[in-house]
Scaffold this motif. Structure first.
Motif, PDB file in Angstrom:
ATOM      1  N   ARG A  57       0.597  -1.554   0.181  1.00 10.89           N
ATOM      2  CA  ARG A  57       0.232   0.156   0.303  1.00 10.89           C
ATOM      3  C   ARG A  57       0.912   0.870   0.230  1.00 10.89           C
ATOM      4  NH1 ARG A  57      -4.905  -1.834  -0.091  1.00 10.89           N
ATOM      5  NH2 ARG A  57      -5.695   0.513  -0.412  1.00 10.89           N
ATOM      6  N   MET A  58       0.569   2.022  -0.796  1.00 13.91           N
ATOM      7  CA  MET A  58       0.953   3.747  -0.892  1.00 13.91           C
ATOM      8  C   MET A  58       1.529   4.303   0.845  1.00 13.91           C
ATOM      9  SD  MET A  58       0.173   7.038  -2.255  1.00 13.91           S
ATOM     10  CE  MET A  58      -1.574   7.264  -1.430  1.00 13.91           C
ATOM     11  N   ALA A  59       2.632   4.587   1.609  1.00 10.49           N
ATOM     12  CA  ALA A  59       2.773   4.799   2.286  1.00 10.49           C
ATOM     13  C   ALA A  59       2.223   5.763   2.861  1.00 10.49           C
ATOM     14  CB  ALA A  59       4.581   5.215   2.146  1.00 10.49           C
ATOM     15  N   ASN A  60       1.496   5.945   4.019  1.00 10.05           N
ATOM     16  CA  ASN A  60       0.943   7.014   4.524  1.00 10.05           C
ATOM     17  C   ASN A  60      -0.734   7.551   3.808  1.00 10.05           C
ATOM     18  OD1 ASN A  60       2.689   7.985   6.620  1.00 10.05           O
ATOM     19  ND2 ASN A  60       3.928   8.829   5.139  1.00 10.05           N
ATOM     20  N   GLU A  61      -1.087   5.933   2.779  1.00 15.21           N
ATOM     21  CA  GLU A  61      -2.445   6.483   1.566  1.00 15.21           C
ATOM     22  C   GLU A  61      -3.863   7.191   3.278  1.00 15.21           C
ATOM     23  OE1 GLU A  61      -5.377   2.921   0.301  1.00 15.21           O
ATOM     24  OE2 GLU A  61      -3.500   2.860   1.322  1.00 15.21           O
ATOM     25  N   ARG A  62      -3.328   7.151   4.917  1.00 18.11           N
ATOM     26  CA  ARG A  62      -4.758   7.269   4.849  1.00 18.11           C
ATOM     27  C   ARG A  62      -4.832   9.558   5.237  1.00 18.11           C
ATOM     28  NH1 ARG A  62      -7.235   3.582   7.660  1.00 18.11           N
ATOM     29  NH2 ARG A  62      -5.836   1.456   8.402  1.00 18.11           N
ATOM     30  N   LEU A  63      -4.133   9.655   5.100  1.00 16.71           N
ATOM     31  CA  LEU A  63      -2.986  11.129   5.032  1.00 16.71           C
ATOM     32  C   LEU A  63      -3.955  11.739   4.062  1.00 16.71           C
ATOM     33  CD1 LEU A  63       0.667  11.690   6.201  1.00 16.71           C
ATOM     34  CD2 LEU A  63      -1.752  11.508   7.923  1.00 16.71           C
ATOM     35  N   PHE A  64      -3.724  11.006   3.183  1.00 21.38           N
ATOM     36  CA  PHE A  64      -4.384  11.854   1.475  1.00 21.38           C
ATOM     37  C   PHE A  64      -5.993  11.630   1.385  1.00 21.38           C
ATOM     38  CE2 PHE A  64      -0.733  10.812   0.053  1.00 21.38           C
ATOM     39  CZ  PHE A  64       0.427  11.905  -0.321  1.00 21.38           C
ATOM     40  N   LEU A  65      -6.697  10.748   2.865  1.00 18.56           N
ATOM     41  CA  LEU A  65      -8.500  11.336   3.114  1.00 18.56           C
ATOM     42  C   LEU A  65      -8.056  12.227   3.937  1.00 18.56           C
ATOM     43  CD1 LEU A  65      -8.184   7.491   2.987  1.00 18.56           C
ATOM     44  CD2 LEU A  65      -9.211   8.082   1.245  1.00 18.56           C
ATOM     45  N   LEU A  66      -7.817  13.077   4.647  1.00 20.77           N
ATOM     46  CA  LEU A  66      -8.397  14.148   5.069  1.00 20.77           C
ATOM     47  C   LEU A  66      -8.287  15.225   4.329  1.00 20.77           C
ATOM     48  CD1 LEU A  66      -5.518  13.202   8.108  1.00 20.77           C
ATOM     49  CD2 LEU A  66      -7.414  12.755   8.262  1.00 20.77           C
ATOM     50  N   PRO A  67      -9.101  16.077   5.114  1.00 22.52           N
ATOM     51  CA  PRO A  67      -9.560  16.955   4.898  1.00 22.52           C
ATOM     52  C   PRO A  67      -8.858  18.179   4.490  1.00 22.52           C
ATOM     53  CG  PRO A  67     -11.507  16.645   6.751  1.00 22.52           C
ATOM     54  CD  PRO A  67     -10.461  15.615   6.205  1.00 22.52           C
TER      55      PRO A  67
END
Length: 84
Positions: free
Chosen positions: A74-84
């Motif tokens: 998975r892309m590193a820090n993927e969750r950060l790209f989902l934050l507003p």
């Protein structure tokens, strides 16, 4: 150009689940100084990542690749790209 590749070695990494399991995953390929990095990301994170790349040019190229994401980390820090 046929650059060198990095990433995509499933045996060396723990499989992590998607932060957005209701979305499809896509295969991203980012190239930096001739080295290709292949990874998977949920659709929204991938789209935001591509938009960020267009504004900040971290990589030489970023593209969405058709086909399976099996075996890609998975892309590193993927969750950060989902934050507003």
């Amino acid at each position: 150009m046929g650059g060198r590749t990095a990433g995509g070695v499933a045996a060396a990494f723990t499989v992590v689940s998607s932060p957005a399991p209701d979305e499809p995953d896509v295969h991203l390929c980012a190239t930096l100084q001739g080295i290709q990095f292949h990874f998977t990301a949920c659709l929204t994170a991938a789209l935001v990542f591509v938009q960020e790349q267009r504004h900040h040019c971290y990589f030489d190229t970023v593209r969405v690749v058709s086909g399976s994401t099996a075996g890609l980390r998975r892309m590193a820090n993927e969750r950060l790209f989902l934050l507003p």
